[in-house]
Design an enzyme around this catalytic site. Structure first.
Site, PDB file in Angstrom:
ATOM      1  CG  ASP A   1      -2.108  -0.941   1.030  1.00 23.67           C
ATOM      2  OD1 ASP A   1      -2.743  -0.885  -0.035  1.00 23.67           O
ATOM      3  OD2 ASP A   1      -2.376  -1.738   1.933  1.00 23.67           O
TER       4      ASP A   1
ATOM      5  CB  ILE B   1       0.758 -13.422   2.497  1.00 28.17           C
ATOM      6  CG1 ILE B   1       1.939 -13.678   1.556  1.00 28.17           C
ATOM      7  CG2 ILE B   1       0.799 -12.015   3.054  1.00 28.17           C
ATOM      8  CD1 ILE B   1       1.912 -12.804   0.302  1.00 28.17           C
ATOM      9  CG  HIS B   2       1.231 -19.620   0.788  1.00 27.86           C
ATOM     10  ND1 HIS B   2       1.746 -20.873   1.088  1.00 27.86           N
ATOM     11  CD2 HIS B   2       0.329 -19.808  -0.213  1.00 27.86           C
ATOM     12  CE1 HIS B   2       1.187 -21.762   0.299  1.00 27.86           C
ATOM     13  NE2 HIS B   2       0.325 -21.159  -0.501  1.00 27.86           N
TER      14      HIS B   2
ATOM     15  CG  ASP C   1      32.686  -3.651  24.700  1.00 28.78           C
ATOM     16  OD1 ASP C   1      31.788  -4.215  24.027  1.00 28.78           O
ATOM     17  OD2 ASP C   1      33.184  -2.564  24.383  1.00 28.78           O
TER      18      ASP C   1
END
Length: 216
Positions: free
Chosen positions: A72, A143-144, A191
């Site tokens: 989007d 999405i799968h 460290d």
């Protein structure tokens, strides 16, 4: 069946989060009073203007995670494509991805990487998931169903990583007793930041192990 979280898409500003949260509280006042309402996961980058509101939105007390939506966002930008010829994100998408990560970490919420849309390219998904985990993302949208195991594997510390982190913590404790906070470990100087990363990795491994035992 209880709901742990709600994904809230196309969030533009803090007011959107506040409005949704007020609605959820009004619908279930007893759960709201008990602090048992589902947490929110925001998709706050699907419009160009929303990107700059990420720090404010992710800091709302109802929010538990932040992610971004490349598809989007490309429409909002008028982009002709999202990736270059090597499959890497174009600069503006890489910036938004990094900004989402920074905003989530600053707010102390989960940073969740965007989806990988080519469901047939599991090798590409693996590379992108491993890069996201290396950057500091704590998960990735899928999405799968075929993508789930690949993503889980990328974000799960390996046995070798766990062994090294455990050994590093032991080395820090040994050197701490001798008054040293920086020392050589496996040929490199380490460290406090290395100690914190090792602790974080072991915490992630423990959380994943606990989640797996609860699902059984």
């Amino acid at each position: 069946q209880s709901v742990d979280g709600v994904v809230l898409p196309k969030v533009q500003a803090l007011a959107c989060v506040e409005e949704v949260w007020a609605f959820m509280q009004a619908q279930a006042p007893s759960k709201a009073a008990a602090g048992a309402l589902p947490r929110l996961v925001l998709i706050g980058t699907e419009e160009a203007g929303a990107v700059f509101n990420l720090p404010h939105m992710s800091s709302h007390p109802s929010v538990d995670g932040l992610t971004w939506g490349a598809e989007d966002l490309s429409v909002s930008l008028g982009s002709r494509r999202k990736r270059d010829g090597q499959g890497d994100y174009l600069e503006v998408f890489g910036f938004v991805r990094a900004y989402c990560l920074l905003a989530a970490k600053a707010a102390g919420v989960q940073a969740i990487d965007s989806v990988y849309t080519d469901v047939r390219d599991l090798a590409g998904l693996c590379r992108e998931s491993e890069t996201a985990a290396d950057m500091g993302f704590t998960g990735k949208l899928t999405i799968h169903p075929d993508q789930i195991d690949v993503v889980n594997a990328a974000f799960t510390p390996s046995a070798e990583e766990i062994e090294k982190a455990t050994a590093l913590l032991a080395a820090f404790e040994e050197n701490r007793q001798q008054g040293r906070q920086a020392f050589r470990f496996e040929g490199a100087m380490v460290d406090v930041p290395h100690l914190k990363r090792a602790k974080n990795l072991l915490e992630i491994a423990e959380q994943i192990a606990q989640a797996g035992s609860e699902d059984q």
